[in-house]
Design a protein around this motif. Structure first.
Motif, PDB file in Angstrom:
ATOM      1  N   ALA A 203       0.831  -1.203   0.000  1.00  0.00           N
ATOM      2  CA  ALA A 203       0.000   0.000   0.000  1.00  0.00           C
ATOM      3  C   ALA A 203       0.870   1.259   0.000  1.00  0.00           C
ATOM      4  N   GLY A 204       1.965   1.218   0.758  1.00  0.00           N
ATOM      5  CA  GLY A 204       2.869   2.360   0.806  1.00  0.00           C
ATOM      6  C   GLY A 204       3.503   2.635  -0.553  1.00  0.00           C
ATOM      7  N   GLU A 205       3.911   1.572  -1.235  1.00  0.00           N
ATOM      8  CA  GLU A 205       4.471   1.725  -2.586  1.00  0.00           C
ATOM      9  C   GLU A 205       3.456   2.375  -3.517  1.00  0.00           C
ATOM     10  N   ARG A 206       2.221   1.868  -3.474  1.00  0.00           N
ATOM     11  CA  ARG A 206       1.167   2.397  -4.339  1.00  0.00           C
ATOM     12  C   ARG A 206       0.834   3.841  -3.984  1.00  0.00           C
ATOM     13  N   ALA A 207       0.779   4.147  -2.689  1.00  0.00           N
ATOM     14  CA  ALA A 207       0.457   5.509  -2.258  1.00  0.00           C
ATOM     15  C   ALA A 207       1.512   6.496  -2.733  1.00  0.00           C
ATOM     16  N   ALA A 208       2.779   6.090  -2.664  1.00  0.00           N
ATOM     17  CA  ALA A 208       3.866   6.972  -3.117  1.00  0.00           C
ATOM     18  C   ALA A 208       3.777   7.236  -4.617  1.00  0.00           C
ATOM     19  N   ARG A 209       3.340   6.221  -5.375  1.00  0.00           N
ATOM     20  CA  ARG A 209       3.272   6.362  -6.834  1.00  0.00           C
ATOM     21  C   ARG A 209       1.943   6.952  -7.309  1.00  0.00           C
ATOM     22  N   LEU A 210       0.850   6.516  -6.685  1.00  0.00           N
ATOM     23  CA  LEU A 210      -0.477   6.809  -7.224  1.00  0.00           C
ATOM     24  C   LEU A 210      -1.303   7.767  -6.381  1.00  0.00           C
ATOM     25  N   GLY A 211      -0.892   7.999  -5.131  1.00  0.00           N
ATOM     26  CA  GLY A 211      -1.651   8.895  -4.275  1.00  0.00           C
ATOM     27  C   GLY A 211      -1.617  10.316  -4.813  1.00  0.00           C
ATOM     28  N   SER A 212      -2.713  11.019  -4.638  1.00  0.00           N
ATOM     29  CA  SER A 212      -2.751  12.414  -5.071  1.00  0.00           C
ATOM     30  C   SER A 212      -2.030  13.287  -4.047  1.00  0.00           C
ATOM     31  N   ASP A 213      -1.787  14.530  -4.419  1.00  0.00           N
ATOM     32  CA  ASP A 213      -1.165  15.463  -3.482  1.00  0.00           C
ATOM     33  C   ASP A 213      -2.039  15.628  -2.235  1.00  0.00           C
ATOM     34  N   THR A 214      -3.357  15.589  -2.433  1.00  0.00           N
ATOM     35  CA  THR A 214      -4.271  15.714  -1.292  1.00  0.00           C
ATOM     36  C   THR A 214      -4.165  14.499  -0.373  1.00  0.00           C
ATOM     37  N   ASP A 215      -4.025  13.307  -0.960  1.00  0.00           N
ATOM     38  CA  ASP A 215      -3.823  12.100  -0.150  1.00  0.00           C
ATOM     39  C   ASP A 215      -2.615  12.270   0.762  1.00  0.00           C
ATOM     40  N   LEU A 216      -1.528  12.762   0.198  1.00  0.00           N
ATOM     41  CA  LEU A 216      -0.290  12.912   0.971  1.00  0.00           C
ATOM     42  C   LEU A 216      -0.438  13.995   2.034  1.00  0.00           C
ATOM     43  N   GLN A 217      -1.248  14.998   1.751  1.00  0.00           N
ATOM     44  CA  GLN A 217      -1.506  16.035   2.746  1.00  0.00           C
ATOM     45  C   GLN A 217      -2.277  15.461   3.936  1.00  0.00           C
ATOM     46  N   VAL A 218      -3.213  14.562   3.657  1.00  0.00           N
ATOM     47  CA  VAL A 218      -3.985  13.915   4.736  1.00  0.00           C
ATOM     48  C   VAL A 218      -3.046  13.104   5.627  1.00  0.00           C
ATOM     49  N   ILE A 219      -2.172  12.308   5.000  1.00  0.00           N
ATOM     50  CA  ILE A 219      -1.227  11.484   5.757  1.00  0.00           C
ATOM     51  C   ILE A 219      -0.320  12.368   6.609  1.00  0.00           C
ATOM     52  N   ASP A 220       0.177  13.444   6.002  1.00  0.00           N
ATOM     53  CA  ASP A 220       1.075  14.348   6.719  1.00  0.00           C
ATOM     54  C   ASP A 220       0.354  15.027   7.889  1.00  0.00           C
ATOM     55  N   ALA A 221      -0.924  15.375   7.689  1.00  0.00           N
ATOM     56  CA  ALA A 221      -1.697  16.032   8.751  1.00  0.00           C
ATOM     57  C   ALA A 221      -1.867  15.094   9.949  1.00  0.00           C
ATOM     58  N   ILE A 222      -2.114  13.811   9.669  1.00  0.00           N
ATOM     59  CA  ILE A 222      -2.257  12.846  10.761  1.00  0.00           C
ATOM     60  C   ILE A 222      -0.929  12.671  11.485  1.00  0.00           C
ATOM     61  N   PHE A 223       0.169  12.638  10.718  1.00  0.00           N
ATOM     62  CA  PHE A 223       1.475  12.505  11.360  1.00  0.00           C
ATOM     63  C   PHE A 223       1.768  13.711  12.252  1.00  0.00           C
ATOM     64  N   ARG A 224       1.406  14.901  11.811  1.00  0.00           N
ATOM     65  CA  ARG A 224       1.646  16.104  12.625  1.00  0.00           C
ATOM     66  C   ARG A 224       0.853  16.028  13.929  1.00  0.00           C
ATOM     67  N   LYS A 225      -0.337  15.439  13.864  1.00  0.00           N
ATOM     68  CA  LYS A 225      -1.122  15.240  15.090  1.00  0.00           C
ATOM     69  C   LYS A 225      -0.416  14.240  16.011  1.00  0.00           C
ATOM     70  N   MET A 226       0.207  13.211  15.403  1.00  0.00           N
ATOM     71  CA  MET A 226       0.969  12.239  16.198  1.00  0.00           C
ATOM     72  C   MET A 226       2.132  12.929  16.908  1.00  0.00           C
ATOM     73  N   GLU A 227       2.805  13.817  16.188  1.00  0.00           N
ATOM     74  CA  GLU A 227       3.908  14.568  16.794  1.00  0.00           C
ATOM     75  C   GLU A 227       3.425  15.357  18.008  1.00  0.00           C
ATOM     76  N   ALA A 228       2.297  16.033  17.834  1.00  0.00           N
ATOM     77  CA  ALA A 228       1.762  16.844  18.931  1.00  0.00           C
ATOM     78  C   ALA A 228       1.339  15.973  20.103  1.00  0.00           C
ATOM     79  N   ALA A 229       0.795  14.780  19.794  1.00  0.00           N
ATOM     80  CA  ALA A 229       0.313  13.895  20.858  1.00  0.00           C
ATOM     81  C   ALA A 229       1.441  13.133  21.551  1.00  0.00           C
ATOM     82  N   SER A 230       2.624  13.144  20.961  1.00  0.00           N
ATOM     83  CA  SER A 230       3.730  12.339  21.510  1.00  0.00           C
ATOM     84  C   SER A 230       4.195  12.831  22.881  1.00  0.00           C
ATOM     85  N   THR A 231       3.853  14.067  23.216  1.00  0.00           N
ATOM     86  CA  THR A 231       4.244  14.604  24.528  1.00  0.00           C
ATOM     87  C   THR A 231       3.084  14.584  25.519  1.00  0.00           C
TER      88      THR A 231
END
Length: 255
Positions: free
Chosen positions: A111-139
């Motif tokens: 899935a990661g391979e496909r997402a890197a190749r076929l995911g839209s820019d918006t898809d990647l923004q969603v993933i990045d937004a969730i990761f940023r929430k993880m960063e904030a929640a890590s503390t």
């Protein structure tokens, strides 16, 4: 060869097709409440009788559920691949737990391979937004918030792969994924694995996705899940060693 007159498509059929596509593409999720009949008919530009006809068809086929006094919902059954009793069996037997992690590594790596190749820019923004929430929640002192986001992060990658079979397979296993995330983190925290270590692994996955490096993304996912598997194996050995040590201690006390 006999030709038949072309008939215009019924409005209710157009409604059915649109709702089917929203469910199939994972936009409407199991258990999600649909807008009211009035709002739906206005948004879709159809009469209420046409909408009711479409809804009745979708209910008969088990795609929608009507709850008395609560409205219309996407059927919960669409998200359940395994009954609760079987899910509990999976979680309580080592063989199933490790097979589950191997399955995740294979499926999420792809899935990661496909997402890197076929995911839209918006898809990647969603993933990045969730990761940023993880960063904030890590503390946050409560690690369950970060663990919930962990599961959402992995599922968002599957969604970005744009393979509807893979999407529904992993969505149907969401409870297993969510429970696996909590269980895995509990075990690793007992071994003093820092939350920062896990966050860094997710950062590597996210960075590979954002740069659309499919090979690096798959490698990062496989390394992350391999790390979890190794931690579980180490904990299993720790439990075994402690059991043997207690037997020795009991024996010494009776000598």
């Amino acid at each position: 060869m006999t030709f038949k007159p072309v008939q215009s498509e019924k409005l209710s059929h157009s409604v059915i097709q649109q709702i089917e596509q929203l469910i199939l593409r994972g936009i409407l999720r199991p258990g999600e409440r649909l807008p009211s009949e009035r709002v739906l008919s206005e948004k879709m530009g159809v009469s209420r009788p046409s909408l009711r006809e479409a809804v009745a068809d979708l209910q008969v086929r088990g795609l929608l559920d009507s709850r008395a006094g609560a409205g219309l919902y996407v059927a919960e059954a669409l998200g359940a691949s395994f009954p609760p009793a079987l899910s509990q069996l999976f979680a309580s037997h080592d063989e199933a737990v490790f097979d589950y992690l191997d399955f995740r590594s294979d499926m999420e790596g792809l899935a990661g391979e496909r997402a890197a190749r076929l995911g839209s820019d918006t898809d990647l923004q969603v993933i990045d937004a969730i990761f940023r929430k993880m960063e904030a929640a890590s503390t946050d002192p409560d690690p369950t918030i970060e663990a919930t986001l962990d599961a959402e992060f992995h599922l968002s990658i599957v969604e970005a792969s744009h393979n509807i079979i893979m999407l529904h397979m992993m969505r149907s296993m969401y409870d297993l994924l969510r429970e696996g995330v909590f269980f895995n983190r509990q075990v690793m925290f007992k071994q003093r694995t820092s939350r920062q270590t896990l966050l860094d692994q997710h950062r590597a996955i996210n960075n590979a996705l954002q740069t659309r490096d499919a090979t690096a993304c798959r490698a990062a996912i496989e390394a992350h899940i391999g790390f979890i598997k190794s931690a579980l194996l180490d904990q299993k050995k720790t439990y075994h060693n402690e059991a043997v040590a207690r037997l020795r201690l009991d024996h010494e006390k009776t000598r």
